[in-house]
Design an enzyme around this catalytic site. Structure first.
Site, PDB file in Angstrom:
ATOM      1  N   ARG A 126       0.822  -1.145   0.006  1.00 50.75           N
ATOM      2  CA  ARG A 126       0.028  -0.002   0.072  1.00 50.75           C
ATOM      3  C   ARG A 126       0.973   1.243  -0.040  1.00 50.75           C
ATOM      4  NH1 ARG A 126      -3.212  -2.620  -1.771  1.00 50.75           N
ATOM      5  NH2 ARG A 126      -4.990  -3.704  -0.739  1.00 50.75           N
ATOM      6  N   GLU A 155      -3.215   7.591  -6.196  1.00 46.82           N
ATOM      7  CA  GLU A 155      -3.204   6.929  -7.392  1.00 46.82           C
ATOM      8  C   GLU A 155      -4.329   7.337  -8.125  1.00 46.82           C
ATOM      9  OE1 GLU A 155      -3.328   2.840  -6.728  1.00 46.82           O
ATOM     10  OE2 GLU A 155      -1.355   2.760  -5.753  1.00 46.82           O
ATOM     11  N   HIS A 174       0.480  -0.297 -10.353  1.00 45.40           N
ATOM     12  CA  HIS A 174      -0.489  -0.984  -9.381  1.00 45.40           C
ATOM     13  C   HIS A 174      -1.089  -2.291  -9.902  1.00 45.40           C
ATOM     14  CE1 HIS A 174      -3.196  -0.681  -5.408  1.00 45.40           C
ATOM     15  NE2 HIS A 174      -2.714  -1.931  -5.747  1.00 45.40           N
TER      16      HIS A 174
END
Length: 175
Positions: A126, A155, A174
């Site tokens: 994370r 993000e 990601h």
């Protein structure tokens, strides 16, 4: 993947080839990961899987995971230790812990100062586990050698973010 790309200086090697600078080959050679020390923060499923994946590289594997069972970690070749020892001794620090109030910004300027200047950071957990401003500063000042990041505090990572400008950082969206 991040550990190999960072250790071998893949970005610098790629740039040297694209710029037809084969004369820089020795300068951008990088190093091996075999026999180096990996510190895994969070020994849940993904942390254990990383320990399994690096076994062929004969790495010394340390882990900081408050809820892990010592007998279970020793069975997979991992030694539990304190966060401070892990940061101080690791050539690679890989984040695999959950985000909670206790782990938010777990890696701060103080923690980056505990790492070796030759150490690399990998975050596939994370983004909020890291104080990004402190990471940018640590990388810019050469307090750590580089980072491989798949997750970010915000993000998608905004265009022009300081992490995108650092040559010692490898970024992924990601995945």
């Amino acid at each position: 993947m991040f550990m190999l790309a960072l250790a071998k200086r893949l970005r610098a090697q790629d740039r040297a080839v694209r710029e037809a600078r084969w004369d820089r080959q020795a300068e951008v050679l990088g190093s091996e990961i075999e026999g180096r020390t990996l510190g895994i923060i969070g020994l849940g499923h993904s942390g254990r899987e990383l320990a399994r994946l690096v076994a062929p590289f004969s790495m010394r594997v340390l882990a900081f995971s408050p809820h892990a069972e010592a007998a279970r970690t020793e069975a997979i070749g991992v030694r539990l230790t304190s966060l401070e020892e892990l940061l101080r001794e690791s050539d690679f620090v890989s984040l695999h812990c959950r985000l909670s109030e206790e782990t938010r910004r777990l890696l701060s300027a103080e923690r980056f100062a505990q790492m070796k200047p030759s150490a690399f950071l990998v975050n596939v957990a994370r983004g909020e586990l890291i104080d990004e401003a402190a990471l940018v500063e640590a990388l810019s000042d050469g307090r750590i050698a580089g980072a491989g990041l798949d997750v970010f505090e915000h993000e998608p990572l905004p265009a022009g973010h300081p992490l995108t400008l650092l040559e010692t950082v490898i970024l992924a969206p990601h995945w």
